[in-house]
Design a protein around this motif. Sequence first.
Motif, PDB file in Angstrom:
ATOM      1  N   ALA A 186       0.810  -1.220   0.000  1.00 14.32           N
ATOM      2  CA  ALA A 186       0.000   0.000   0.000  1.00 14.32           C
ATOM      3  C   ALA A 186       0.843   1.270   0.000  1.00 14.32           C
ATOM      4  CB  ALA A 186      -0.926  -0.001   1.222  1.00 14.32           C
ATOM      5  N   THR A 195       5.968  -0.688   1.967  1.00 11.29           N
ATOM      6  CA  THR A 195       4.961  -0.601   3.030  1.00 11.29           C
ATOM      7  C   THR A 195       5.571  -0.799   4.416  1.00 11.29           C
ATOM      8  OG1 THR A 195       3.087  -1.279   1.643  1.00 11.29           O
ATOM      9  CG2 THR A 195       2.922  -1.745   3.989  1.00 11.29           C
ATOM     10  N   ASP A 223      -6.032   2.297   1.828  1.00  9.78           N
ATOM     11  CA  ASP A 223      -6.102   3.250   0.717  1.00  9.78           C
ATOM     12  C   ASP A 223      -7.281   4.209   0.858  1.00  9.78           C
ATOM     13  OD1 ASP A 223      -8.009   1.325   0.312  1.00  9.78           O
ATOM     14  OD2 ASP A 223      -7.687   1.150  -1.850  1.00  9.78           O
ATOM     15  N   SER A 229      -7.265  -3.995  -6.395  1.00 12.06           N
ATOM     16  CA  SER A 229      -7.044  -4.810  -5.207  1.00 12.06           C
ATOM     17  C   SER A 229      -7.420  -6.249  -5.491  1.00 12.06           C
ATOM     18  CB  SER A 229      -7.899  -4.282  -4.047  1.00 12.06           C
ATOM     19  OG  SER A 229      -9.271  -4.516  -4.308  1.00 12.06           O
TER      20      SER A 229
END
Length: 400
Positions: free
Chosen positions: A6, A40, A88, A309
């Motif tokens: 992410a 991340t 997100d 996703s």
Amino acid sequence: MPIFNAEKYLETSLNSIVNQSIGIENLQVILVNDGSTDKTKNIINEYAMKYDNFLAIHLENNIGGAYGPRNIGLKYAVADYLMFLDSDDRYELNACEILYNKISSETYGNLDIVFGRYKRVYSNFNDFNNNSNNYNASNNSINSNNSNTSNLFNSSNSSNKYHDHEYIQKSYSPYADNIDEFSDDILYNHYLSSISFFFWKNIFSPLFYGKKIKKYDTDNLNADNDYIKEIYIKNIDEDINILKILPSIWTKIYKRDLIIENNIKFPPYISGEDLNFVVESYLNANGILFLNEVFVTDYYMRDSQDDKSVTKNISFKLVFDSLKSYKNCLDLCNMYEFKHSALILNPFLLNWIQLFLKFKGNNNEKEKILTLAKQMKKSYNDGFIAKLLISFTIFIIKFF
């Protein structure tokens, strides 16, 4: 917060927590990294080092769905109340404060769940503006130069900045509201073609959702036909219309005791796990409050290929898990002897049919899906429309 690869949006999401009006010192933030392979982990560690109340949990092996990290996070939660956010998306500046003040207040007596609404945000405004089903896009766009927006969620990562314009819709509510500047995300579905939109708006939407319920604010003597802003029910049987609202796990605050004492967990599905969690919490709740005109979360639609996703790539696991989660929700309703499963599942099944029609699976995969649908049909008896819809679902699986 469940997190996987992410890096592009994570800082914006985390900053929306850091900047909460309630004060970051009053929050415990649990970040569960599901085996990310990008930057991340570094971002999570930076925030965990800067803030003592940020807990970083790094999983070596990717579980493959938000259910795993969320269940792990629940084990470490020590606060009296629980909230969820995806990596997100982002909270409105006062989200935590509003929800906490409501659920901890004695105005309604005991409250186990309080929730509001979300803004569905489409990053690619131009694509939306070209859609034939658009609902007054000029009124729904926002500009990144808006000082209120840019100040609330300022990120050092340039990839997180606003586009010049974004298109926003309000999340669906079965209750009439006083919010006129946004269109409804269910009634005006961006992704439907012109033909599908016509049938949805004129046939299926009225069939599944009906007309808006008009409740007026009788306590406000100065209100001119002002719609009520808060809907309180002691339990879900008092007003089942609450179930027409999409699960939206990230618009809610839960009393921790409700979740822990009833052993409510996210089932192991890559899609629909939040639906089951929300429904089971409703069925056990003693006191639910819906804030009909409070936006809690900005829910971002990521349409580019790089941003898709695990729930946007149409794999066998997504198609199968989605239907399996609906079957699980049906079993849950039957276990609690709750007679309104169709109110929850009919719209999901209709949406699932569209998903299946895009699925390019082999015969063996389709046979497994068909077997599951037939199992669901045996106990999906909540009215004529439910029986018709599950039969139609089986027909689609067989012949398409």
